[in-house]
Scaffold this active site. Structure first.
Site, PDB file in Angstrom:
ATOM      1  CD  GLU A  35      -2.781   1.243   2.411  1.00 25.49           C
ATOM      2  OE1 GLU A  35      -2.757   0.352   3.276  1.00 25.49           O
ATOM      3  OE2 GLU A  35      -3.504   2.250   2.465  1.00 25.49           O
ATOM      4  NE  ARG A 260       3.947  -7.911  10.161  1.00 26.82           N
ATOM      5  CZ  ARG A 260       3.336  -7.085   9.307  1.00 26.82           C
ATOM      6  NH1 ARG A 260       2.268  -7.472   8.655  1.00 26.82           N
ATOM      7  NH2 ARG A 260       3.791  -5.866   9.106  1.00 26.82           N
ATOM      8  CE  LYS A 270       3.580   0.019   4.614  1.00 25.79           C
ATOM      9  NZ  LYS A 270       2.474   0.074   3.705  1.00 25.79           N
TER      10      LYS A 270
HETATM   11  P1  ATP Z   1       3.003  -2.323   7.940  1.00 24.68           P
HETATM   12  O1  ATP Z   1       2.297  -2.921   9.100  1.00 24.68           O
HETATM   13  O2  ATP Z   1       4.457  -2.132   8.138  1.00 24.68           O
HETATM   14  O3  ATP Z   1       2.338  -1.093   7.425  1.00 24.68           O
HETATM   15  P2  ATP Z   1       1.750  -3.721   5.886  1.00 24.68           P
HETATM   16  O4  ATP Z   1       1.531  -5.139   5.786  1.00 24.68           O
HETATM   17  O5  ATP Z   1       0.551  -2.930   6.266  1.00 24.68           O
HETATM   18  O6  ATP Z   1       2.953  -3.426   6.818  1.00 24.68           O
HETATM   19  P3  ATP Z   1       1.831  -3.355   3.076  1.00 24.68           P
HETATM   20  O7  ATP Z   1       2.402  -2.277   2.243  1.00 24.68           O
HETATM   21  O8  ATP Z   1       0.383  -3.571   3.030  1.00 24.68           O
HETATM   22  O9  ATP Z   1       2.304  -3.079   4.555  1.00 24.68           O
HETATM   23  O10 ATP Z   1       2.594  -4.717   2.825  1.00 24.68           O
HETATM   24  C1  ATP Z   1       2.922  -5.227   1.563  1.00 24.68           C
HETATM   25  C2  ATP Z   1       3.293  -6.672   1.727  1.00 24.68           C
HETATM   26  O11 ATP Z   1       4.423  -6.821   2.571  1.00 24.68           O
HETATM   27  C3  ATP Z   1       2.174  -7.473   2.363  1.00 24.68           C
HETATM   28  O12 ATP Z   1       2.010  -8.662   1.617  1.00 24.68           O
HETATM   29  C4  ATP Z   1       2.668  -7.750   3.754  1.00 24.68           C
HETATM   30  O13 ATP Z   1       2.173  -8.962   4.240  1.00 24.68           O
HETATM   31  C5  ATP Z   1       4.173  -7.775   3.574  1.00 24.68           C
HETATM   32  N1  ATP Z   1       4.841  -7.423   4.824  1.00 24.68           N
HETATM   33  C6  ATP Z   1       4.733  -6.288   5.533  1.00 24.68           C
HETATM   34  N2  ATP Z   1       5.466  -6.337   6.652  1.00 24.68           N
HETATM   35  C7  ATP Z   1       6.072  -7.539   6.666  1.00 24.68           C
HETATM   36  C8  ATP Z   1       6.977  -8.211   7.560  1.00 24.68           C
HETATM   37  N3  ATP Z   1       7.382  -7.644   8.703  1.00 24.68           N
HETATM   38  N4  ATP Z   1       7.390  -9.454   7.228  1.00 24.68           N
HETATM   39  C9  ATP Z   1       6.990 -10.031   6.093  1.00 24.68           C
HETATM   40  N5  ATP Z   1       6.149  -9.478   5.208  1.00 24.68           N
HETATM   41  C10 ATP Z   1       5.682  -8.242   5.486  1.00 24.68           C
HETATM   42 MG    MG Z   2      -1.173  -3.567   4.834  1.00 23.93          MG
END
Ligand code: ATP
Ligand code: MG
Length: 565
Positions: A35, A260, A270
């Site tokens: 995102e 994760r 984030k």
């Molecule tokens: P955050 O909580 O940091 O905002 P998010 O999952 O909301 O992370 P996205 O941009 O939606 O952020 O994530 C894109 C992809 O990266 C998703 O498929 C998510 O599952 C993966 N991802 C995010 N953080 C991790 C992590 N710590 N380990 C593995 N994969 C991750």
């Molecule tokens: Mg997300």
């Protein structure tokens, strides 16, 4: 990176099995769906490596798709940064795709659900929606608007689209089961009114699809075969499957969840990183202490070291917290191979070599890497006045201190053996200079008479060295788990995570060092020139700034060991 003949992790096994069974005609298509509401961090790198590597390994493709269905938080700068970070990590993608490109299709799908009596316009407001939804222990109850007629639903949904309602007045909800033990299936909202301008679709829409509805359909539209996501989406999988089943889409990707990445002494979210930036606990998204890819790049992390780390930790369903030491050791291993050696003194102490001619300057040859001949040599200069590290001198040294002390002889790297003859102090008794003599017969560092000198120290020529400011970074948090005992992670910030040292002395060759190019300052650590174009405009005209990428050895592991002694 990937060893071709190993079986690999559980996701790889699933994909192999699918190919064997000719599922999807043996095709593999993954995607990385960020995102664009912030910058990527090393947790994302795990997902990027997994998705791109699986596609590469099985001759498939991996789409980069921006999941941009929430215009309130999304920005073009994030899109640009995310693209650049993925490229920097070493992965190629075709034209990036955007969920917003499917808004027309998604709208049509929503209409189709209404027509199938599988979605309805609900006029409950925020608090009521929550109350009707129930809790983990309490079943939900049906919305009073659940049985609206098809015509009414179609008309209201069209009016939502036409901007006739305010935010929160109506939502479109999937009609599933308010009594489901899985809260995600209790008539989830699939569209809401949002009067926001979208970075890509402008003001065309004032309703936007929710994540769960957008995600599965975007996967399906793109012909994704394996939709790999982190474990928190496990409970969303039934909704993913329900949506695609109800809409009978020709492509139904398989969602597979993995744990994760968590690393100790840092945070990978984030939202939480945003707070550190917004409240000025760090100097921006690319602060070298942050685990963002931009911060790590600025600090001197190499893409290879991050990929190797992701490889080393593997992929599984087991949630764990990985030791920061492992990340640093992946970095050290890579830098040890690649980083040219140079000399720099962090806390300078001047030495005057009294028997060396005053106006003479000598050129010496130094190796750029002790083992790698192919990395070549460079010329360094030597003269009567040099700087050594203050810590390499002790007035009253113990026997095993093989460095400088009164009367002691030491080797200056690539130069001569010198002996400390006298100490000059200021009025407060602080040592300000050492008077030494050198042995002219020892050029290159060895005595002709066979006498043994154990210690070798680094130095720079006072005549032509450059001044620099060094930024020494330490862990951002004090505790392994920054949220230990449910405390606010801000309370756990390490007040000493940044130490700035002015007036360091570096060999002249570093005057033109480029940002991100990491050097090993012999005996001191790995450093790279800071990227001046970023946040630190104020130092643009002063001496160069270098970031400590990582120490030579793991100081923390050593400390922990000493504590247990
Ligand atoms: P955050 O909580 O940091 O905002 P998010 O999952 O909301 O992370 P996205 O941009 O939606 O952020 O994530 C894109 C992809 O990266 C998703 O498929 C998510 O599952 C993966 N991802 C995010 N953080 C991790 C992590 N710590 N380990 C593995 N994969 C991750
Ligand atoms: Mg997300």
């Amino acid at each position: 990176m990937d060893k071709e003949n190993t079986k690999g992790h559980f996701i790889e096994s699933i994909i192999r099995e699918d190919i064997k069974n000719n599922k999807n005609s043996g095709r593999v298509n993954t995607r990385f769906p960020p995102e664009p509401n912030g910058y990527l961090h090393i947790g994302h790198a795990k997902s990027i490596c997994l998705n791109f590597n699986m596609a590469r390994k099985f001759n498939g493709r991996c789409n980069l798709r921006f999941d941009d269905s929430n215009p309130a938080k999304e920005k073009q700068t994030y899109i640009d940064s995310i693209k650049a970070s993925i490229k920097w990590l070493g992965f190629e993608f075709e034209n990036p795709l955007f969920a917003s490109d499917y808004f027309d299709d998604l709208y049509d799908f929503a209409v189709e659900l209404i027509k199938k009596n599988k979605a309805y316009v609900c006029s409950l407001k925020g608090d009521d929606i929550r109350e009707y939804r129930g809790t983990l222990t309490e079943k939900g109850k049906d919305s009073p608007y659940r049985e609206r007629s098809l015509e009414e639903n179609l008309a209201l949904f069209a009016r939502m689209k036409n901007g006739e309602f305010d935010e929160g007045e109506h939502t479109l909800r999937a009609k599933i089961d308010m009594k489901s033990p899985n809260i995600n299936l209790r008539d989830p909202i699939i569209y809401r009114v949002k009067k926001a301008v979208h970075p890509r679709t402008g003001d065309k829409w004032c309703i936007y699809p929710m994540y769960d509805f957008t995600h599965c359909l975007s996967d399906s539209i793109e012909g994704i075969t394996h939709s790999l996501c982190s474990l928190e989406f496990e409970d969303h999988r039934p909704l993913y499957d329900w949506t695609l089943d109800e809409l009978e889409t020709p492509c139904h990707p398989q969602q597979i969840e993995f744990a994760r990445m968590n690393i100790n002494y840092t945070i990978l979210s984030k939202r939480k990183l945003q707070r550190l930036v917004d409240d000025n606990h760090v100097q921006g998204w690319d602060d070298p202490r942050l685990p963002t890819l931009e911060g790590m790049k600025r600090r001197g992390y190499t893409p290879e070291s991050i990929r190797n780390f992701c490889d080393a930790i593997g992929v599984s369903k087991k949630v764990s917290r990985i030791d920061m030491g492992l990340l640093e050791s992946c970095l050290r291993n890579d830098l040890n191979e690649k980083a040219p050696r140079v000399m720099g003194v962090l806390k300078p102490l001047k030495i005057i070599i009294e028997n060396y001619p005053e106006d003479k300057t000598e050129e010496l040859i130094a190796k750029n890497h002790p083992q790698k001949e192919e990395m070549g040599t460079r010329t360094i200069t030597f003269s009567r006045e040099i700087y050594v590290e203050r810590d390499d001198f002790m007035e009253d040294p113990p026997k095993k201190f093989f460095r400088l002390g009164p009367g002691r002889e030491v080797r200056l790297r690539y130069a001569y053996l010198v002996t400390c003859k006298d100490i000059i102090k200021d009025e407060n008794g602080n040592v300000t200079q050492l008077i030494c003599t050198y042995d002219p017969e020892t050029r290159g560092g060895n005595a002709t008479d066979g006498r043994k000198v154990k210690g070798t120290i680094h130095w720079v020529n006072a005549k032509d060295c450059i001044d620099a400011k060094m930024m020494l970074y330490d862990r951002l948090f004090r505790d392994e788990d920054p949220e230990k005992d449910k405390q606010d992670f801000i309370e756990n910030l390490n007040p000493e995570s940044l130490q700035e040292i002015e007036s360091c002395k570096l060999e002249k060759s570093l005057a033109n060092a480029k940002p991100e190019k990491v050097f090993q300052f012999e005996r001191v650590g790995y450093f790279c020139r800071d990227n001046m174009d970023s946040k630190m405009k104020d130092v643009a005209n002063s001496s160069p700034v270098f970031n400590r990428t990582v120490t030579m050895r793991d100081a923390w592991a050593k400390m922990a060991k000493n504590r247990t002694k």
